[in-house]
Design an enzyme around this catalytic site. Structure first.
Site, PDB file in Angstrom:
ATOM      1  N   LEU A 187       1.126  -1.008   0.177  1.00 50.88           N
ATOM      2  CA  LEU A 187      -0.010   0.124   0.097  1.00 50.88           C
ATOM      3  C   LEU A 187       0.860   1.427  -0.130  1.00 50.88           C
ATOM      4  O   LEU A 187       2.305   1.612   0.155  1.00 50.88           O
ATOM      5  CB  LEU A 187      -1.158   0.185   1.468  1.00 50.88           C
ATOM      6  CG  LEU A 187      -1.870  -0.982   1.553  1.00 50.88           C
ATOM      7  CD1 LEU A 187      -2.754  -0.897   2.463  1.00 50.88           C
ATOM      8  CD2 LEU A 187      -2.968  -0.871   0.227  1.00 50.88           C
ATOM      9  N   ASP A 188       0.378   2.349  -0.493  1.00 48.12           N
ATOM     10  CA  ASP A 188       1.262   3.629  -0.550  1.00 48.12           C
ATOM     11  C   ASP A 188       1.415   3.564   0.520  1.00 48.12           C
ATOM     12  O   ASP A 188       0.743   3.500   1.819  1.00 48.12           O
ATOM     13  CB  ASP A 188      -0.331   4.667  -1.219  1.00 48.12           C
ATOM     14  CG  ASP A 188       0.290   4.385  -2.900  1.00 48.12           C
ATOM     15  OD1 ASP A 188       1.088   3.665  -3.771  1.00 48.12           O
ATOM     16  OD2 ASP A 188      -0.608   4.992  -3.544  1.00 48.12           O
ATOM     17  N   ARG A 189       2.081   4.654   1.396  1.00 49.70           N
ATOM     18  CA  ARG A 189       2.771   5.119   2.681  1.00 49.70           C
ATOM     19  C   ARG A 189       1.244   5.669   3.033  1.00 49.70           C
ATOM     20  O   ARG A 189       1.054   5.353   4.314  1.00 49.70           O
ATOM     21  CB  ARG A 189       3.665   6.355   2.418  1.00 49.70           C
ATOM     22  CG  ARG A 189       3.337   7.360   3.772  1.00 49.70           C
ATOM     23  CD  ARG A 189       4.852   8.638   3.425  1.00 49.70           C
ATOM     24  NE  ARG A 189       6.148   8.215   3.289  1.00 49.70           N
ATOM     25  CZ  ARG A 189       6.925   7.568   3.734  1.00 49.70           C
ATOM     26  NH1 ARG A 189       6.948   7.959   4.854  1.00 49.70           N
ATOM     27  NH2 ARG A 189       8.733   8.098   3.478  1.00 49.70           N
ATOM     28  N   THR A 228      -1.197   5.021   2.398  1.00 53.94           N
ATOM     29  CA  THR A 228      -3.402   4.534   2.285  1.00 53.94           C
ATOM     30  C   THR A 228      -2.563   3.293   3.047  1.00 53.94           C
ATOM     31  O   THR A 228      -2.458   3.463   3.694  1.00 53.94           O
ATOM     32  CB  THR A 228      -2.841   4.155   1.083  1.00 53.94           C
ATOM     33  OG1 THR A 228      -3.015   4.166  -0.526  1.00 53.94           O
ATOM     34  CG2 THR A 228      -4.470   2.699   1.136  1.00 53.94           C
ATOM     35  N   ARG A 257      -6.146   5.722  -7.590  1.00 52.32           N
ATOM     36  CA  ARG A 257      -6.075   6.829  -7.571  1.00 52.32           C
ATOM     37  C   ARG A 257      -5.862   7.898  -8.816  1.00 52.32           C
ATOM     38  O   ARG A 257      -6.655   8.518  -9.287  1.00 52.32           O
ATOM     39  CB  ARG A 257      -4.324   7.360  -6.766  1.00 52.32           C
ATOM     40  CG  ARG A 257      -4.840   6.668  -5.789  1.00 52.32           C
ATOM     41  CD  ARG A 257      -2.802   6.723  -4.694  1.00 52.32           C
ATOM     42  NE  ARG A 257      -2.660   8.270  -4.746  1.00 52.32           N
ATOM     43  CZ  ARG A 257      -0.841   8.819  -4.144  1.00 52.32           C
ATOM     44  NH1 ARG A 257      -0.843   6.936  -3.850  1.00 52.32           N
ATOM     45  NH2 ARG A 257      -0.725  10.161  -4.108  1.00 52.32           N
TER      46      ARG A 257
END
Length: 295
Positions: free
Chosen positions: A132-134, A136, A234
């Site tokens: 996951l993105d930082r 998210t 996104r």
């Protein structure tokens, strides 16, 4: 000399990779030299670096403590209590990742979800199957053994593990829709675009609007991720003119401290073998405060 009896956590690894990790990641040529000189043995016999370790194997490394200490780098470890574990067994850990935390470290010793799950010792360390993105939040699947990592990675690559997100998009989205397009990434800027072009990878997302807030002019979405491309959700929402709230990188208004996106639920397929106990199981990570406040 060090002696290691192989357990289920180390089983399935190549001998050379196990030795490389156990010795603190020295140059690979050093490990190959030890193998040639019979300074690394399995069950008292010379073994090739490609030898696959099994439970019960006894690996002996005829290397001085001074040499091991020379290669060993200090590793920052974190107690498991600092992460929200949703589920754990001998093969798998499911974690609810908070915002502002990397899934994997971007520098040695840096704070990350993997670092917080790191186990003491030199055995197989938990590895993430999805990222996951930082900023998210939500469910991250981590494998505790090499065997489970191989099975879970294959299931993920074959898109057999269902991934369902919750997100808050700007504007009013009145109907559910399937979004498809070509995913391309600008590595220099770390930005993704979704287009109708032919060059790139297929991206497939399905969104279901759950609630519209007229005051905030935003829609709560249930999002089904059918492909796992970088920044896919996104970029897809930006492509239809409804970026996530807080997602400034993809055109969202700075109405939140982060992009409001949460990996909410995963559903495992029917499985056999070591993960049969997870067949058809659903796991859910509670919504974080910033998305709950929207509700």
């Amino acid at each position: 000399m060090q002696e290691v009896q192989i357990t289920e956590k180390e089983a399935g690894q190549r001998l050379d990779k196990f030795a490389h990790r156990h010795l603190g990641k020295p140059p690979k040529s050093f490990v190959q030299k030890l193998l040639r000189k019979k300074s690394i043995t399995v069950n008292g016999k010379k073994a090739d670096g490609a030898h696959l370790l099994i439970v019960g194997d006894v690996v002996r490394l005829f290397v001085s403590e001074e040499t091991i200490n020379r290669f060993a780098a200090p590793v920052k470890t974190f107690p498991k209590g600092e992460v929200d574990i949703i589920y754990e067994d001998d093969h798998v850990i499911l974690v609810n990742k908070p915002a502002n935390l990397l899934t994997q470290p971007d520098a040695p010793g840096g704070d990350s979800l993997v670092g917080r799950l790191r186990q003491e010792g030199n055995g197989f360390q938990p590895v993430t199957v999805n990222r996951l993105d930082r900023n998210t939040t939500g469910l991250v699947i981590c494998a505790k053994t090499l065997a489970s990592a191989q099975v879970l990675s294959e299931l993920m690559a074959d898109r057999k593990i269902q991934k369902i997100y919750m997100g808050v998009a700007s504007g009013k989205i009145a109907e559910e829709m399937t979004l498809r397009g070509t995913h391309t990434k600008d590595k220099a800027r770390n930005v993704v675009s979704i287009t109708d072009g032919e060059k790139g990878k297929d991206a497939h997302t399905h969104i279901i609007p759950l609630k519209y807030d007229a005051v905030k002019d935003a829609t709560l979405l249930e999002i089904h991720l059918h492909t796992g491309r970088s920044h896919q959700i996104r970029a897809h929402l930006q492509s239809i003119g409804h970026p996530l709230l807080g997602d400034v990188k993809y055109g969202g208004v700075k109405a939140a401290g982060r992009q409001l996106l949460h990996a909410h639920r995963i559903i495992f397929p029917v499985m056999g073998g070591i993960l049969s106990h997870l067949s058809n199981k659903t796991f859910t990570a509670p919504l974080p405060f910033d998305i709950r406040s929207f509700l």
